[in-house]
Design a protein around this motif. Sequence first.
Motif, PDB file in Angstrom:
ATOM      1  N   LEU A   1      -1.508  12.967   4.646  1.00  0.00           N
ATOM      2  CA  LEU A   1      -1.660  11.519   4.839  1.00  0.00           C
ATOM      3  C   LEU A   1      -2.212  11.225   6.228  1.00  0.00           C
ATOM      4  O   LEU A   1      -1.931  11.945   7.191  1.00  0.00           O
TER       5      LEU A   1
ATOM      6  N   GLN B   1      -1.768   5.628   6.542  1.00  0.00           N
ATOM      7  CA  GLN B   1      -1.017   5.812   5.288  1.00  0.00           C
ATOM      8  C   GLN B   1       0.476   6.047   5.568  1.00  0.00           C
ATOM      9  O   GLN B   1       1.327   5.535   4.842  1.00  0.00           O
TER      10      GLN B   1
ATOM     11  N   PRO C   1      -8.732   9.406  -0.558  1.00  0.00           N
ATOM     12  CA  PRO C   1      -7.414   9.519   0.080  1.00  0.00           C
ATOM     13  C   PRO C   1      -6.398  10.217  -0.824  1.00  0.00           C
ATOM     14  O   PRO C   1      -6.492  10.140  -2.053  1.00  0.00           O
TER      15      PRO C   1
ATOM     16  N   SER D   1       0.843  -1.192   0.000  1.00  0.00           N
ATOM     17  CA  SER D   1       0.000   0.000   0.000  1.00  0.00           C
ATOM     18  C   SER D   1       0.886   1.254   0.000  1.00  0.00           C
ATOM     19  O   SER D   1       0.592   2.253  -0.670  1.00  0.00           O
ATOM     20  N   GLY D   2       1.998   1.186   0.744  1.00  0.00           N
ATOM     21  CA  GLY D   2       2.948   2.309   0.787  1.00  0.00           C
ATOM     22  C   GLY D   2       3.494   2.643  -0.592  1.00  0.00           C
ATOM     23  O   GLY D   2       3.651   3.810  -0.945  1.00  0.00           O
TER      24      GLY D   2
ATOM     25  N   ILE E   1       0.896   4.564  -2.478  1.00  0.00           N
ATOM     26  CA  ILE E   1       0.822   5.948  -1.973  1.00  0.00           C
ATOM     27  C   ILE E   1       2.023   6.764  -2.485  1.00  0.00           C
ATOM     28  O   ILE E   1       1.889   7.915  -2.889  1.00  0.00           O
TER      29      ILE E   1
ATOM     30  N   ASP F   1       2.116   2.846   6.241  1.00  0.00           N
ATOM     31  CA  ASP F   1       2.334   2.083   5.007  1.00  0.00           C
ATOM     32  C   ASP F   1       3.585   2.585   4.271  1.00  0.00           C
ATOM     33  O   ASP F   1       4.395   1.794   3.787  1.00  0.00           O
TER      34      ASP F   1
END
Length: 207
Positions: free
Chosen positions: A186, A190, A119, A99-100, A103, A193
């Motif tokens: 963030l 988040q 997001p 997920s990081g 992002i 992540d």
Amino acid sequence: MKKIIGSVVVLGLIAAGCASTYVSEEQREAQALAMMKTSFKENGQAKLDRLDQDDMQKMCSRYHGDTKMPKEVGEKLEKDQQAQIKYPADGTYLGDWKSGERIAQSGVGKQFSDNPANPNGANCYACHQLTKAELAYGTIGPSLYNFAKLRGYTPEMQKYAYGKVYNSQAFSACSSMPRFGHSGILTEAQIKDVVALLMDPQSPVNK
Ligand code: HEC
């Protein structure tokens, strides 16, 4: 006599000129802000309050170019910012690196055309190299490839990485890196992540 009157008038004009053109640093800043506020238009989530500077930003504007910020001023600003970092209440710093990575890749968010209910991304690649696989990255920031491999997988380094992403200026006053937590870009999850992307031994950052 005529000549003397002439000189007096000229001197008077010079004095008047000086008096009316002298503006203090604060007045200049206020004038510049007022001018910017008249030339920008609010649009969607991009409101004019984005032009208001906090103490850190004001000082960074004041000291720039040849006017170097005194060391003790920078250190005090960093300390103030450090005190404002909200570390996760559960004491863990690592989320999901996959997920990081998403992002870090995403530059979506905070623009007038973005839906504020969605997001935000972090756009880390705009400034940093992170993985070997991604060839398109900016170089304003240092390469973060092999970050934890080089710096250590320790809890202290995890905490540093969390704090740095939360508020970059807490460790380097006037950094051009966004203050992702501090500025509400963030969420805590988040940031975890993204920190996992930097710190997880399985992350491509450390491969
Ligand atoms: C607009 C450019 C920009 C963006 C976007 C950006 N950074 Fe940075 N970053 C920098 C710069 C410049 C530095 C070096 C100065 C400093 O330490 O603040 C830096 C430093 C860092 C450091 C400290 C490196 C060290 O050796 O201690 C980390 C960690 C970091 N960035 C992670 C990230 C992550 C993760 C993201 C995305 C969530 C990100 N950055 C987004 C510009 C950026």
